[in-house]
Design an enzyme around this catalytic site. Structure first.
Site, PDB file in Angstrom:
ATOM      1  N   ARG A 144     -17.178  86.535  15.592  1.00 63.39           N
ATOM      2  CA  ARG A 144     -17.906  87.815  15.582  1.00 63.39           C
ATOM      3  C   ARG A 144     -17.653  88.621  16.851  1.00 63.39           C
ATOM      4  NH1 ARG A 144     -23.169  86.815  13.534  1.00 63.39           N
ATOM      5  NH2 ARG A 144     -24.293  86.878  15.503  1.00 63.39           N
TER       6      ARG A 144
ATOM      7  N   ASP B 220     -18.859  91.555  22.785  1.00 64.15           N
ATOM      8  CA  ASP B 220     -19.863  92.251  21.975  1.00 64.15           C
ATOM      9  C   ASP B 220     -20.286  93.568  22.628  1.00 64.15           C
ATOM     10  OD1 ASP B 220     -19.921  89.445  22.309  1.00 64.15           O
ATOM     11  OD2 ASP B 220     -21.917  89.216  21.467  1.00 64.15           O
TER      12      ASP B 220
ATOM     13  N   TYR C 220     -30.293  96.415  18.533  1.00 66.25           N
ATOM     14  CA  TYR C 220     -28.930  96.631  18.025  1.00 66.25           C
ATOM     15  C   TYR C 220     -28.769  96.193  16.575  1.00 66.25           C
ATOM     16  CZ  TYR C 220     -27.278  91.742  18.248  1.00 66.25           C
ATOM     17  OH  TYR C 220     -27.080  90.402  18.024  1.00 66.25           O
TER      18      TYR C 220
ATOM     19  N   GLY D 225     -14.605  90.344  16.323  1.00 67.94           N
ATOM     20  CA  GLY D 225     -14.890  91.426  15.379  1.00 67.94           C
ATOM     21  C   GLY D 225     -15.522  92.624  16.057  1.00 67.94           C
ATOM     22  N   TRP D 226     -16.572  92.369  16.847  1.00 67.47           N
ATOM     23  CA  TRP D 226     -17.211  93.488  17.561  1.00 67.47           C
ATOM     24  C   TRP D 226     -16.183  94.242  18.407  1.00 67.47           C
ATOM     25  CZ3 TRP D 226     -21.307  94.344  15.097  1.00 67.47           C
ATOM     26  CH2 TRP D 226     -22.406  93.486  14.965  1.00 67.47           C
TER      27      TRP D 226
ATOM     28  N   ASP E 202     -26.843  95.979  24.730  1.00 69.79           N
ATOM     29  CA  ASP E 202     -27.104  95.920  23.289  1.00 69.79           C
ATOM     30  C   ASP E 202     -27.954  97.099  22.820  1.00 69.79           C
ATOM     31  OD1 ASP E 202     -25.706  93.564  22.957  1.00 69.79           O
ATOM     32  OD2 ASP E 202     -27.472  92.265  22.929  1.00 69.79           O
TER      33      ASP E 202
ATOM     34  N   HIS F 289     -23.072  92.926  30.939  1.00 72.61           N
ATOM     35  CA  HIS F 289     -23.581  92.836  29.567  1.00 72.61           C
ATOM     36  C   HIS F 289     -25.080  93.155  29.536  1.00 72.61           C
ATOM     37  CE1 HIS F 289     -23.427  91.878  25.393  1.00 72.61           C
ATOM     38  NE2 HIS F 289     -24.377  90.966  25.504  1.00 72.61           N
ATOM     39  N   LYS F 290     -25.803  92.574  30.461  1.00 74.34           N
ATOM     40  CA  LYS F 290     -27.234  92.864  30.605  1.00 74.34           C
ATOM     41  C   LYS F 290     -27.588  92.605  32.058  1.00 74.34           C
ATOM     42  CE  LYS F 290     -28.431  91.087  26.011  1.00 74.34           C
ATOM     43  NZ  LYS F 290     -29.231  90.161  25.198  1.00 74.34           N
TER      44      LYS F 290
END
Length: 374
Positions: A211, A141, A37, A214-215, A86, A130-131
């Protein structure tokens, strides 16, 4: 502005597809860079520079970089079965490169990345994990890594069949991760309430990490940008979520124009003004105005953020080479290091120069500044 283009040129000159100078994590690990990513963030920004300047050097760099990694029907270092959200992010570059080059292998790679979306496990609420190694967890994120790609695929190639799924994943995040007092969103949510870092009642992690916010801002904005607005109500609702988030974030904008690593406690000891998240906010504000989602007056806040970053963190070394400092290298929850999500944890992660998690968003913000001159 010329200074920034000089900086970009320096980064490109020092980078190869195997060893991009901006992928500090891979450099520290001494590993070759494959599909990830971080490079995706940077190449997306370089393609944006090409879209604005029409300077061939940006296009040829981006095309060569991705072409080296994309085989006919496979991608170097990418496994669908890893089920890591990601890894979808770099797929965003493929749409543009396919349009610009017509290379059939890019079209096949788009389908390959989409096949991961079809297999992603989900929380009980319906959001992608997420994963695979972080079961039942939604991280802010991840919305940025996946949803704009998912939306572009649905719009272009799948007759918008899964629009409802995309919108509902965002609406679940608002319902489960937004703090009504501040209007900010917590970094992560464990739907199973099992992780040591989460509140056992709410499932939420403890802090508002810049962050991640932000993402998530970019996720909302870029997903809307790839959606067909004629779908009406869910589109308008998501636009409202974006506007409310921008309003909440502006309450925490520092007089420098930037934001703090842990957003809502700017005055706390060791908290610092952070480059990557501030760059994303500059981009989100400027692009939000350009797309008509935000009032014209908000442009000032975006410009202030961009100039604040340049003043504080963009500087020359003794050799006259430019560097962008103040970038948090990485932050997450759990994993092998048992990351706890406390304030102390966010202060403990390394701060580096020239990492694409900061440079990519900074460059995207710069492209929005350039659009203002057009």
């Amino acid at each position: 502005m010329d200074k920034i283009e000089k900086y970009i040129d320096e980064l490109l000159e020092k980078s190869t597809p195997d060893r991009p100078i901006w992928n500090i994590e891979k450099i520290l690990q001494g590993k070759k860079s494959t599909w990830n990513y971080i490079d995706g963030c940077m190449i997306k920004a370089i393609l944006e520079m090409y879209a604005i300047t029409k300077d061939e050097k940006y296009f040829s760099f981006a095309d060569h970089f991705i072409d080296c990694k994309v085989m006919d029907g496979s991608i170097e270092g990418y496994s669908v079965e890893e089920l890591n959200i990601d890894n979808v992010n770099a797929g965003k570059t493929l749409f543009e490169l396919y349009d610009l080059t017509g290379k059939e292998k890019y079209r096949k790679a788009i389908d390959l990345v989409y096949s991961q979306i079809q297999k992603m496990p989900r929380t009980k609420e319906g959001n992608f994990w997420h994963k695979n190694i972080y079961p039942n967890q939604v991280w802010l994120d991840g919305l940025y890594m996946c949803q704009p790609f998912y939306m572009e695929y649905e719009t272009r190639f799948h007759d918008k069949k899964n629009y409802d799924d995309i919108f509902s994943q965002f609406f679940n995040v608002v319902k489960n991760m937004r703090d009504p007092k501040t209007g900010l969103y917590y970094h992560a949510y464990d739907s199973s309430r099992e992780m040591f870092w989460c509140d056992k009642v709410t499932g939420l992690s403890q802090n508002f990490w810049l962050r991640a916010l932000g993402w998530y801002s970019m996720a909302l904005l870029d997903t809307l940008d790839k959606a067909d607005a004629s779908v009406g109500e869910p589109y308008e609702k998501m636009k409202q979520i974006f506007v409310e988030l921008m309003d909440s974030m502006l309450k925490y904008q520092d007089e420098s124009g930037m934001w703090y690593q842990v957003v809502n406690v700017g005055g706390m000891d060791r908290n610092y003004l952070e480059t990557s998240g501030s760059s994303i906010m500059a981009y989100a504000l400027l692009k939000g105005v350009r797309l008509g989602f935000l009032p014209e007056s908000y442009r000032t806040y975006g410009e202030k953020a961009f100039h604040g970053i340049c003043e504080k963190y963009l500087s020359e070394d003794e050799n006259g080479e430019l560097h962008l400092d103040g970038i948090c290298l990485v932050a997450g929850l759990g994993g092998a290091n048992r990351r706890s999500g406390t304030f102390d944890y966010y202060m403990s992660e390394p701060v580096v120069k020239d990492d694409a998690k900061g440079v990519g968003p900074f460059l995207l913000a710069y492209t929005e500044m350039k659009r203002l001159e057009m």
